[in-house]
Write a protein that holds these residues in place. Structure first.
Motif, PDB file in Angstrom:
ATOM      1  N   LYS A 266       0.821  -1.216   0.000  1.00 12.39           N
ATOM      2  CA  LYS A 266       0.000   0.000   0.000  1.00 12.39           C
ATOM      3  C   LYS A 266       0.852   1.263   0.000  1.00 12.39           C
ATOM      4  CE  LYS A 266      -4.202  -1.879   2.102  1.00 12.39           C
ATOM      5  NZ  LYS A 266      -3.859  -3.288   1.912  1.00 12.39           N
ATOM      6  N   ARG A 267       2.015   1.205   0.661  1.00 12.13           N
ATOM      7  CA  ARG A 267       2.816   2.416   0.784  1.00 12.13           C
ATOM      8  C   ARG A 267       4.305   2.084   0.644  1.00 12.13           C
ATOM      9  NH1 ARG A 267      -0.035   6.646   1.947  1.00 12.13           N
ATOM     10  NH2 ARG A 267       1.806   7.897   2.458  1.00 12.13           N
ATOM     11  N   SER A 268       5.097   3.144   0.448  1.00 14.75           N
ATOM     12  CA  SER A 268       6.547   3.003   0.342  1.00 14.75           C
ATOM     13  C   SER A 268       7.221   4.165   1.072  1.00 14.75           C
ATOM     14  CB  SER A 268       7.003   3.022  -1.117  1.00 14.75           C
ATOM     15  OG  SER A 268       6.445   1.959  -1.847  1.00 14.75           O
ATOM     16  N   VAL A 269       8.283   3.849   1.794  1.00 12.55           N
ATOM     17  CA  VAL A 269       9.155   4.894   2.330  1.00 12.55           C
ATOM     18  C   VAL A 269      10.344   4.998   1.383  1.00 12.55           C
ATOM     19  CG1 VAL A 269      10.558   5.689   4.259  1.00 12.55           C
ATOM     20  CG2 VAL A 269       8.427   4.443   4.690  1.00 12.55           C
ATOM     21  N   ILE A 270      10.507   6.162   0.770  1.00  7.18           N
ATOM     22  CA  ILE A 270      11.544   6.371  -0.231  1.00  7.18           C
ATOM     23  C   ILE A 270      12.662   7.217   0.380  1.00  7.18           C
ATOM     24  CG2 ILE A 270      12.064   7.230  -2.536  1.00  7.18           C
ATOM     25  CD1 ILE A 270      10.102   4.855  -2.436  1.00  7.18           C
ATOM     26  N   PHE A 271      13.867   6.685   0.335  1.00 12.50           N
ATOM     27  CA  PHE A 271      15.057   7.352   0.871  1.00 12.50           C
ATOM     28  C   PHE A 271      15.903   7.851  -0.301  1.00 12.50           C
ATOM     29  CE2 PHE A 271      13.703   4.051   3.745  1.00 12.50           C
ATOM     30  CZ  PHE A 271      13.837   4.583   5.026  1.00 12.50           C
ATOM     31  N   SER A 272      16.116   9.144  -0.391  1.00 14.48           N
ATOM     32  CA  SER A 272      17.052   9.728  -1.350  1.00 14.48           C
ATOM     33  C   SER A 272      18.312  10.100  -0.580  1.00 14.48           C
ATOM     34  CB  SER A 272      16.441  10.957  -2.025  1.00 14.48           C
ATOM     35  OG  SER A 272      15.326  10.587  -2.816  1.00 14.48           O
ATOM     36  N   LEU A 273      19.371   9.315  -0.787  1.00 18.44           N
ATOM     37  CA  LEU A 273      20.612   9.463  -0.037  1.00 18.44           C
ATOM     38  C   LEU A 273      21.695   9.971  -0.970  1.00 18.44           C
ATOM     39  CD1 LEU A 273      20.417   6.055   1.878  1.00 18.44           C
ATOM     40  CD2 LEU A 273      19.466   8.276   2.572  1.00 18.44           C
ATOM     41  N   HIS A 335      27.000   5.633   4.627  1.00 15.59           N
ATOM     42  CA  HIS A 335      27.942   6.757   4.719  1.00 15.59           C
ATOM     43  C   HIS A 335      27.563   7.900   3.777  1.00 15.59           C
ATOM     44  CE1 HIS A 335      30.145   3.177   6.177  1.00 15.59           C
ATOM     45  NE2 HIS A 335      30.611   4.032   7.081  1.00 15.59           N
ATOM     46  N   ASP A 336      26.272   8.100   3.597  1.00 14.59           N
ATOM     47  CA  ASP A 336      25.799   9.222   2.799  1.00 14.59           C
ATOM     48  C   ASP A 336      25.958  10.528   3.568  1.00 14.59           C
ATOM     49  OD1 ASP A 336      23.672   7.851   4.396  1.00 14.59           O
ATOM     50  OD2 ASP A 336      22.580   9.695   3.921  1.00 14.59           O
ATOM     51  N   VAL A 337      25.757  11.621   2.881  1.00  9.44           N
ATOM     52  CA  VAL A 337      25.745  12.933   3.537  1.00  9.44           C
ATOM     53  C   VAL A 337      24.362  13.068   4.168  1.00  9.44           C
ATOM     54  CG1 VAL A 337      26.039  15.421   3.240  1.00  9.44           C
ATOM     55  CG2 VAL A 337      27.344  13.819   1.801  1.00  9.44           C
ATOM     56  N   ARG A 338      24.261  12.649   5.423  1.00 11.83           N
ATOM     57  CA  ARG A 338      22.947  12.474   6.032  1.00 11.83           C
ATOM     58  C   ARG A 338      22.149  13.779   6.115  1.00 11.83           C
ATOM     59  NH1 ARG A 338      21.481   8.008   8.630  1.00 11.83           N
ATOM     60  NH2 ARG A 338      22.721   7.158   6.904  1.00 11.83           N
ATOM     61  N   ALA A 339      22.839  14.877   6.222  1.00 12.12           N
ATOM     62  CA  ALA A 339      22.124  16.162   6.298  1.00 12.12           C
ATOM     63  C   ALA A 339      21.363  16.465   5.013  1.00 12.12           C
ATOM     64  CB  ALA A 339      23.102  17.290   6.602  1.00 12.12           C
ATOM     65  N   ASP A 340      21.776  15.854   3.912  1.00  8.77           N
ATOM     66  CA  ASP A 340      21.118  16.103   2.624  1.00  8.77           C
ATOM     67  C   ASP A 340      20.012  15.092   2.322  1.00  8.77           C
ATOM     68  OD1 ASP A 340      22.871  18.168   2.254  1.00  8.77           O
ATOM     69  OD2 ASP A 340      24.178  17.104   0.853  1.00  8.77           O
ATOM     70  N   ALA A 341      19.881  14.089   3.161  1.00  9.32           N
ATOM     71  CA  ALA A 341      18.928  13.021   2.872  1.00  9.32           C
ATOM     72  C   ALA A 341      17.496  13.543   2.838  1.00  9.32           C
ATOM     73  CB  ALA A 341      19.051  11.914   3.911  1.00  9.32           C
ATOM     74  N   VAL A 342      16.719  12.962   1.920  1.00  9.70           N
ATOM     75  CA  VAL A 342      15.293  13.272   1.821  1.00  9.70           C
ATOM     76  C   VAL A 342      14.526  11.965   1.989  1.00  9.70           C
ATOM     77  CG1 VAL A 342      13.443  14.166   0.372  1.00  9.70           C
ATOM     78  CG2 VAL A 342      15.719  15.224   0.286  1.00  9.70           C
ATOM     79  N   ILE A 343      13.605  11.930   2.941  1.00 15.82           N
ATOM     80  CA  ILE A 343      12.837  10.713   3.225  1.00 15.82           C
ATOM     81  C   ILE A 343      11.350  11.047   3.097  1.00 15.82           C
ATOM     82  CG2 ILE A 343      12.362   8.883   4.889  1.00 15.82           C
ATOM     83  CD1 ILE A 343      15.071   9.525   6.188  1.00 15.82           C
ATOM     84  N   GLU A 344      10.639  10.270   2.275  1.00 16.14           N
ATOM     85  CA  GLU A 344       9.226  10.516   2.019  1.00 16.14           C
ATOM     86  C   GLU A 344       8.439   9.224   2.198  1.00 16.14           C
ATOM     87  OE1 GLU A 344       8.834  13.571  -1.506  1.00 16.14           O
ATOM     88  OE2 GLU A 344      10.360  12.067  -2.001  1.00 16.14           O
ATOM     89  N   ASP A 345       7.283   9.336   2.793  1.00 19.47           N
ATOM     90  CA  ASP A 345       6.355   8.215   2.934  1.00 19.47           C
ATOM     91  C   ASP A 345       5.200   8.481   1.960  1.00 19.47           C
ATOM     92  OD1 ASP A 345       4.305   6.408   3.784  1.00 19.47           O
ATOM     93  OD2 ASP A 345       5.320   6.220   5.707  1.00 19.47           O
ATOM     94  N   VAL A 346       5.083   7.649   0.922  1.00 20.21           N
ATOM     95  CA  VAL A 346       4.123   7.913  -0.149  1.00 20.21           C
ATOM     96  C   VAL A 346       3.309   6.654  -0.434  1.00 20.21           C
ATOM     97  CG1 VAL A 346       5.597   9.661  -1.198  1.00 20.21           C
ATOM     98  CG2 VAL A 346       5.778   7.282  -1.956  1.00 20.21           C
ATOM     99  N   SER A 347       2.178   6.823  -1.096  1.00 19.69           N
ATOM    100  CA  SER A 347       1.432   5.649  -1.534  1.00 19.69           C
ATOM    101  C   SER A 347       2.235   4.931  -2.608  1.00 19.69           C
ATOM    102  CB  SER A 347       0.066   6.043  -2.078  1.00 19.69           C
ATOM    103  OG  SER A 347       0.182   6.638  -3.355  1.00 19.69           O
ATOM    104  N   PHE A 348       2.049   3.613  -2.686  1.00 14.73           N
ATOM    105  CA  PHE A 348       2.777   2.834  -3.678  1.00 14.73           C
ATOM    106  C   PHE A 348       2.455   3.331  -5.091  1.00 14.73           C
ATOM    107  CE2 PHE A 348       3.049  -0.899  -6.537  1.00 14.73           C
ATOM    108  CZ  PHE A 348       4.395  -1.216  -6.376  1.00 14.73           C
ATOM    109  N   ARG A 349       1.201   3.659  -5.352  1.00  9.08           N
ATOM    110  CA  ARG A 349       0.846   4.146  -6.680  1.00  9.08           C
ATOM    111  C   ARG A 349       1.536   5.469  -6.985  1.00  9.08           C
ATOM    112  NH1 ARG A 349      -1.706   7.475  -9.910  1.00  9.08           N
ATOM    113  NH2 ARG A 349      -2.667   6.616 -11.814  1.00  9.08           N
TER     114      ARG A 349
END
Length: 511
Positions: A266-273, A335-349
């Protein structure tokens, strides 16, 4: 071209669609202005209604759909998404009314030496066109088949869907999500046809777990050049199945597909690292892949915000239904630049259709309509660092325009269809340089030349190309080198299933 055209209808395998009832070539008005009524043997052109009855005219066979030659129709099928061959006009466009129309027109084309290619006709809004980028679907002087004529979802079961080849992945995704299902592998851009995608392989962010789209196909119905509609699977007519999957449309026209389905989250947590250097990105990418932390795993090379060079983004996703995943556990030891990380919780669709907004931006900015010198390859992991260091020097912001460079690892063992040839290593990297040049850019030819140079370098390192790209001056020697020990089986399948070489000439593999 043959000087004695015939309308011989070749044999049709048991279970093929019944012969359609006799109907006119066009429904409605303006028949004389649009309809093709036959082939003119004297001057090797299509004949319209005004020439009907002349001695050298051989009638077009009965069709449920239409065969059209109006300037507007022909012009609409003379270009593709890449805009490098916009004057490659077909002589006629078949808008099939049923699968039997494909069988009929293939027989007609074969006995008269006329080339045939399917045009996927994907996209959104009024921007409906072939989504090949280097003329792969062009068929100058031949018959272009409008895939929109075969765009029905035929059935959806517990773990499979049967669709006609002109269905888009977006159509299929929405239909299956309504039932709690999804194809396990999807392209990033969903408004392209299932059949066209399977002809090149089809790759997306689940390749690490499910392989390419062709690896999720369980059966196809395909029309071969002898006018037979047959079923092929990994076990039934396996040689035909393997030559059709990622086979560049060389052995037949896929008309129906049985594709695997899996339960949809139903949903996905998307991590942009984000990563400041290539080495750390490579290490973390392969680490999370080996540990199986995420269900989705993609990435890209992109310009730093200040334009001073390149950085890397790992885009990974964790799917769930009711209980969100533990973010700290998923990000541990990275070991990403954690301050730049973007985390979003979105519907799978929403994540599956995430490019909708970007498409709208590219259209509003004009980038969508520029030529597209794309370069798509599979790199061997052992050479990836060396090659990407070179790419960092070769490219700049203008090289991408409004586009991007996808770049992420996968296991080559997940890709099982033989013509989706892979580097001879256990880990490969997708290198997908999807340029959308700035409107008015005068350096397009230089980009194509750069593609050829980068391809030759990568090939010397053991890379393989992905068939959607724009690589100029490919010779048959280049194709033989690309396919390696798969070439002889591919050439044999071509000779067996398309001995007169009528299918999909735009790929240039056997010309």
């Amino acid at each position: 071209m043959s000087s004695t055209p015939r309308t011989t209808a070749g044999p049709t395998a048991a279970g093929a669609a019944a012969q359609p009832s006799r109907r006119g070539l066009l429904r409605g008005a303006a028949v004389a202005a649009v309809a093709v009524v036959g082939w003119n043997a004297a001057n090797q052109t299509w004949a319209t209604a005004a020439e009907a009855g002349k001695r050298d005219i051989v009638p077009v066979p009965n069709l449920v759909g239409t065969l059209e030659t109006s300037p507007a129709t022909v012009d609409a099928f003379s270009h593709d998404f890449g805009h490098f061959f916009d004057n490659a006009k077909p002589w006629a466009v078949l808008r099939p009314g049923c699968v039997q129309d494909i069988v009929t027109i293939v027989n007609y084309a074969r006995v008269n030496g006329i080339k045939v290619a399917v045009n996927g006709q994907g996209g959104t809004g009024t921007d409906i066109e072939s989504h090949s980028v280097y003329g792969q679907a062009r068929v100058p002087g031949g018959i272009s088949i409008d895939a929109k004529g075969l765009s029905k979802i035929l059935s959806i079961g517990n773990d499979y869907a049967v669709v006609e080849s002109g269905v888009t992945w977006g159509q299929l995704t929405d239909a299956t999500l309504a039932l709690g299902k999804t194809p396990p592998a999807l392209p990033d851009y969903l408004y392209i046809s299932v059949g066209g995608t399977l002809s090149v392989g089809g790759i997306g962010g689940t390749v690490q777990k499910h392989g390419l789209m062709v690896d999720t196909v369980q059966a196809i119905d395909i029309v071969t050049a002898d006018g037979r509609l047959v079923t092929a699977t990994p076990w039934l007519r396996a040689d035909l199945f393997n030559a059709a999957m990622a086979g560049a449309g060389q052995v037949g026209i896929i008309v129906r597909v049985n594709v695997k389905l899996v339960p949809a989250p139903k949903r996905s947590v998307i991590f942009s690292l984000f990563y400041a250097d290539l080495e750390t990105y490579l290490a973390d990418s392969e680490k999370v892949m080996a540990e199986g932390r995420f269900q989705v795993h993609a990435g890209e090379m992109l310009q730093k915000a200040d334009g001073s060079g390149w950085r890397y983004k790992m885009e990974v996703g964790a799917n769930y239904d009711t209980t969100p995943p533990d973010r700290d556990r998923l990000l541990a030891d990275l070991h990403d630049v954690r301050a730049d990380a973007v985390i979003e919780d979105v519907s799978f669709r929403d994540y599956m259709f995430r490019l909708d907004a970007y498409e709208a931006y590219l259209k509003s900015s004009g980038h969508w309509y520029t030529p597209k010198p794309w370069l798509s390859m599979f790199l061997p992991a052992s050479k990836t660092k060396t090659f990407m260091k070179l790419v960092e020097q070769e490219l700049n912001a203008d090289s991408l325009g409004g586009g991007f460079l996808l770049f992420y690892p996968y296991y080559t063992s997940k890709i099982r269809r033989p013509l989706a040839v892979q580097p001879a290593e256990s880990v490969g990297y997708l290198f997908d340089l999807l340029r959308f040049p700035n409107p008015g850019d005068t350096g397009i030819q230089a980009m194509l030349d750069q593609n050829r140079r980068l391809y030759d370098i990568a090939r010397s390192m053991g890379a393989k190309r992905y068939l959607v790209g724009s690589i100029p001056n490919m010779t048959q020697a280049d194709w033989k080198a690309h396919y390696g020990n798969r070439w002889s089986a591919f050439a044999y399948a071509k000779k067996k299933y398309d001995p007169t070489n009528i299918f999909t000439p735009g790929q240039g593999i056997f010309t």
